[in-house]
Motif scaffolding. Structure first.
Motif, PDB file in Angstrom:
ATOM      1  N   PRO A  55      32.872  90.668  95.356  1.00  0.00           N
ATOM      2  CA  PRO A  55      32.118  91.968  95.348  1.00  0.00           C
ATOM      3  C   PRO A  55      33.351  93.004  95.173  1.00  0.00           C
ATOM      4  CG  PRO A  55      31.415  90.702  97.089  1.00  0.00           C
ATOM      5  CD  PRO A  55      32.719  89.773  97.009  1.00  0.00           C
ATOM      6  N   GLU A  56      34.656  92.949  95.462  1.00  0.00           N
ATOM      7  CA  GLU A  56      35.279  94.064  95.079  1.00  0.00           C
ATOM      8  C   GLU A  56      35.753  93.877  93.732  1.00  0.00           C
ATOM      9  OE1 GLU A  56      35.500  93.643  99.631  1.00  0.00           O
ATOM     10  OE2 GLU A  56      35.653  92.063  97.959  1.00  0.00           O
ATOM     11  N   VAL A  57      35.829  92.482  93.372  1.00  0.00           N
ATOM     12  CA  VAL A  57      36.089  92.335  91.811  1.00  0.00           C
ATOM     13  C   VAL A  57      35.124  93.015  90.974  1.00  0.00           C
ATOM     14  CG1 VAL A  57      36.636  90.578  90.179  1.00  0.00           C
ATOM     15  CG2 VAL A  57      37.539  90.392  92.381  1.00  0.00           C
ATOM     16  N   LEU A  58      33.767  92.716  91.333  1.00  0.00           N
ATOM     17  CA  LEU A  58      32.620  93.370  90.524  1.00  0.00           C
ATOM     18  C   LEU A  58      32.776  94.592  90.302  1.00  0.00           C
ATOM     19  CD1 LEU A  58      30.095  90.760  91.625  1.00  0.00           C
ATOM     20  CD2 LEU A  58      30.882  91.039  89.206  1.00  0.00           C
ATOM     21  N   GLU A  59      32.951  95.377  91.728  1.00  0.00           N
ATOM     22  CA  GLU A  59      33.095  96.670  91.754  1.00  0.00           C
ATOM     23  C   GLU A  59      34.034  97.311  90.756  1.00  0.00           C
ATOM     24  OE1 GLU A  59      33.754 100.159  95.217  1.00  0.00           O
ATOM     25  OE2 GLU A  59      33.586  98.065  95.905  1.00  0.00           O
ATOM     26  N   LEU A  60      35.181  96.655  90.614  1.00  0.00           N
ATOM     27  CA  LEU A  60      36.435  97.138  89.861  1.00  0.00           C
ATOM     28  C   LEU A  60      36.077  97.036  88.566  1.00  0.00           C
ATOM     29  CD1 LEU A  60      39.476  95.853  91.689  1.00  0.00           C
ATOM     30  CD2 LEU A  60      39.039  98.060  91.422  1.00  0.00           C
ATOM     31  N   ILE A  61      35.535  95.939  88.061  1.00  0.00           N
ATOM     32  CA  ILE A  61      35.153  95.522  86.565  1.00  0.00           C
ATOM     33  C   ILE A  61      34.036  96.438  86.043  1.00  0.00           C
ATOM     34  CG2 ILE A  61      33.929  93.742  85.191  1.00  0.00           C
ATOM     35  CD1 ILE A  61      35.280  91.769  86.754  1.00  0.00           C
ATOM     36  N   ASN A  62      32.966  96.749  87.070  1.00  0.00           N
ATOM     37  CA  ASN A  62      31.828  97.752  86.637  1.00  0.00           C
ATOM     38  C   ASN A  62      32.097  98.947  86.713  1.00  0.00           C
ATOM     39  OD1 ASN A  62      29.968  95.700  85.864  1.00  0.00           O
ATOM     40  ND2 ASN A  62      29.578  95.136  88.025  1.00  0.00           N
ATOM     41  N   SER A  63      33.375  99.487  87.069  1.00  0.00           N
ATOM     42  CA  SER A  63      33.620 100.833  87.541  1.00  0.00           C
ATOM     43  C   SER A  63      34.498 101.347  86.028  1.00  0.00           C
ATOM     44  CB  SER A  63      34.584 101.110  88.545  1.00  0.00           C
ATOM     45  OG  SER A  63      35.981 100.485  88.356  1.00  0.00           O
ATOM     46  N   THR A  64      34.792 100.616  85.000  1.00  0.00           N
ATOM     47  CA  THR A  64      35.495 100.970  83.770  1.00  0.00           C
ATOM     48  C   THR A  64      34.843 100.255  82.355  1.00  0.00           C
ATOM     49  OG1 THR A  64      37.673 100.923  82.745  1.00  0.00           O
ATOM     50  CG2 THR A  64      37.122  98.894  84.245  1.00  0.00           C
ATOM     51  N   GLU A  65      34.960 100.961  81.415  1.00  0.00           N
ATOM     52  CA  GLU A  65      34.653 100.098  79.962  1.00  0.00           C
ATOM     53  C   GLU A  65      35.907  99.826  79.401  1.00  0.00           C
ATOM     54  OE1 GLU A  65      32.541 103.628  78.231  1.00  0.00           O
ATOM     55  OE2 GLU A  65      30.631 103.315  79.190  1.00  0.00           O
ATOM     56  N   SER A  66      36.984  99.986  80.155  1.00  0.00           N
ATOM     57  CA  SER A  66      38.226  99.400  79.365  1.00  0.00           C
ATOM     58  C   SER A  66      38.527  98.031  79.106  1.00  0.00           C
ATOM     59  CB  SER A  66      39.438  99.997  80.134  1.00  0.00           C
ATOM     60  OG  SER A  66      39.556  99.367  81.426  1.00  0.00           O
ATOM     61  N   LEU A  67      37.646  97.045  79.790  1.00  0.00           N
ATOM     62  CA  LEU A  67      37.781  95.875  79.660  1.00  0.00           C
ATOM     63  C   LEU A  67      36.385  95.136  79.864  1.00  0.00           C
ATOM     64  CD1 LEU A  67      37.342  94.454  82.913  1.00  0.00           C
ATOM     65  CD2 LEU A  67      39.554  95.218  83.017  1.00  0.00           C
ATOM     66  N   LYS A  68      36.723  93.639  79.277  1.00  0.00           N
ATOM     67  CA  LYS A  68      35.529  92.900  79.346  1.00  0.00           C
ATOM     68  C   LYS A  68      35.987  91.541  79.577  1.00  0.00           C
ATOM     69  CE  LYS A  68      31.553  91.393  76.325  1.00  0.00           C
ATOM     70  NZ  LYS A  68      30.803  91.486  75.200  1.00  0.00           N
ATOM     71  N   GLU A  89      43.014 101.713  80.199  1.00  0.00           N
ATOM     72  CA  GLU A  89      42.766 103.251  80.183  1.00  0.00           C
ATOM     73  C   GLU A  89      43.604 104.096  79.583  1.00  0.00           C
ATOM     74  OE1 GLU A  89      41.378 104.002  83.957  1.00  0.00           O
ATOM     75  OE2 GLU A  89      39.241 103.052  83.839  1.00  0.00           O
ATOM     76  N   LYS A  90      44.949 103.932  80.167  1.00  0.00           N
ATOM     77  CA  LYS A  90      45.970 104.712  79.489  1.00  0.00           C
ATOM     78  C   LYS A  90      46.016 104.573  77.795  1.00  0.00           C
ATOM     79  CE  LYS A  90      51.157 105.093  79.324  1.00  0.00           C
ATOM     80  NZ  LYS A  90      52.298 104.735  80.044  1.00  0.00           N
ATOM     81  N   LEU A  91      45.920 103.348  77.485  1.00  0.00           N
ATOM     82  CA  LEU A  91      45.842 103.048  75.958  1.00  0.00           C
ATOM     83  C   LEU A  91      44.626 103.350  75.242  1.00  0.00           C
ATOM     84  CD1 LEU A  91      48.546 100.092  76.013  1.00  0.00           C
ATOM     85  CD2 LEU A  91      49.025 102.492  75.391  1.00  0.00           C
ATOM     86  N   LYS A  92      43.651 103.796  76.008  1.00  0.00           N
ATOM     87  CA  LYS A  92      42.409 104.034  75.475  1.00  0.00           C
ATOM     88  C   LYS A  92      41.639 102.874  74.946  1.00  0.00           C
ATOM     89  CE  LYS A  92      43.149 109.016  74.540  1.00  0.00           C
ATOM     90  NZ  LYS A  92      44.291 109.040  75.718  1.00  0.00           N
ATOM     91  N   GLN A  93      41.602 101.764  75.791  1.00  0.00           N
ATOM     92  CA  GLN A  93      41.063 100.486  75.218  1.00  0.00           C
ATOM     93  C   GLN A  93      39.271 100.688  75.856  1.00  0.00           C
ATOM     94  OE1 GLN A  93      42.832  98.081  73.268  1.00  0.00           O
ATOM     95  NE2 GLN A  93      44.127  99.822  73.185  1.00  0.00           N
TER      96      GLN A  93
END
Length: 369
Positions: free
Chosen positions: A145-158, A117-121
């Protein structure tokens, strides 16, 4: 036999190509292939090996550390590179060099999201490691469940891939455990995929997995040791060709009389007149003290010559009594007549430790396909 000039590790790219094609033949054509080139490509030369594998059509590379991936990028490697054990301090370098991190804990996931996110990815490719029983790195099932919550909380990674590592795929006595790992992996991977709107690559098979559990290939396999000529199975080894051959030369030959001793601590004592050859390789080159005291040996003009005395830092002494040889003649440490597995077993270790231990001061010589 041509005269050698120094200690050299010959790296045969023809043998590498043979091994790659053999392993490829064990999987369906639509299954992707990840080539593991960590630890200087298992003690050989990561750049030369990766360049050849890219030419052969590998889909992915894997390295252990970020600096290994950077070296490949700096030498023209363009295929995706998974970094298996990245550290937080290198996350920005990973992005800078278009490497792909293995995220194996909530802490690594959170830190990488922060860096991305810092590098606007956006949709930066990452890999999720699942712990299915090896108990080294990876998310446990209750964490999903916690992993999915983190992944789905950002558009910075796939999520580029979801993977795990088999603990004993070469050991048929551990078949039930391995099948259990595969089943758990399948359940965990699907649990994640049901909550994504895209389909990551799935991989759990290592070299032994490719050979013994081909139905668990999923959408990619990940092979390391097999590419370099070792199948972890005596029925498979004949179909593979070791990539590396370690050669050296005879520096000096002397004849010692009965009762004379050789080397540090005088651990070898001649029981009769004995012809001793000194060669310029030692434990600083990766041929460790475990091979000394006649536990192992080398080949001189096609004949076996046992190591006598202790292995020194830069020198090993071998018994060449009865062998027609002269100073300057070539000595085969491993490869050719001496399969590296045979040498490793003589020292009470495994081929992985032997071949990855050959130090960088040993000259590498690339043999084209």
């Amino acid at each position: 036999m041509p005269e050698a000039k120094e200690t050299v590790l010959e790296i045969d790219l023809g043998n590498l190509a043979h091994n790659y094609r053999f392993l490829r033949s064990k999987i369906d054509p639509d299954v992707k292939f990840m080539s593991v080139v960590k630890a200087h490509a298992y003690g050989s030369d990561s750049v030369a090996i990766a360049q050849k594998l890219e030419e052969l059509g590998t889909d992915y590379f894997a390295v252990a550390y970020v600096e290994e991936g950077i070296r490949l990028r700096e030498n023209g490697i363009t295929k995706p590179i998974l970094v298996l054990h990245p550290q937080f301090t290198h996350f920005e370098e990973i992005i800078e060099h278009c490497l792909e991190p293995n995220l194996y804990s909530q802490k690594t996931l959170r830190h990488f999201i922060e860096a991305a996110e810092k590098l606007k990815q956006k949709n930066y490719p990452v890999h999720l490691k699942l712990n299915t029983g090896l108990n080294r790195l990876g998310f446990d099932q209750p964490e999903i469940p916690e992993v999915l919550e983190l992944i789905n909380s950002t558009e910075s990674l796939k999520v580029a891939s979801i993977f795990s590592h088999l603990a004993a795929s070469e050991d048929w006595q551990e078949r039930d455990f391995t099948v259990g790992q595969i089943d758990l992996y399948r359940k965990m991977a699907w649990q994640i995929m049901e909550n994504l709107d895209y389909e990551p690559i799935l991989h759990i098979c290592n070299t032994s997995g490719v050979i013994n559990y081909p139905k668990a290939a999923f959408s990619m396999v990940r092979t390391g040791i097999g590419l370099y000529g070792y199948g972890n199975d005596k029925t498979v080894d004949p179909y593979l060709k070791p990539v590396g051959t370690l050669k050296t030369i005879i520096s000096q030959i002397r004849t010692i009389q009965k009762g004379a001793t050789v080397g540090y601590n005088r651990v070898f004592k001649a029981e009769e007149e004995t012809r001793i050859a000194t060669i310029p390789v030692g434990h600083a080159d990766g041929i460790n003290r475990i091979y000394g005291k006649q536990k192992a040996g080398m080949y001189v003009n096609g004949q076996f010559a046992p190591i006598v005395g202790n292995v020194c830092m830069d020198i090993i002494m071998i018994n060449v009594t009865g062998i027609d040889c002269a100073e300057g003649d070539e000595v085969i440490v491993f490869g050719g007549p001496q399969h590296p597995v045979k040498l490793a077993e003589a020292g009470g270790t495994i081929s992985y430790e032997l071949i990855t231990g050959i130090q960088r001061r040993v000259t590498r010589k690339i043999i084209p396909e």
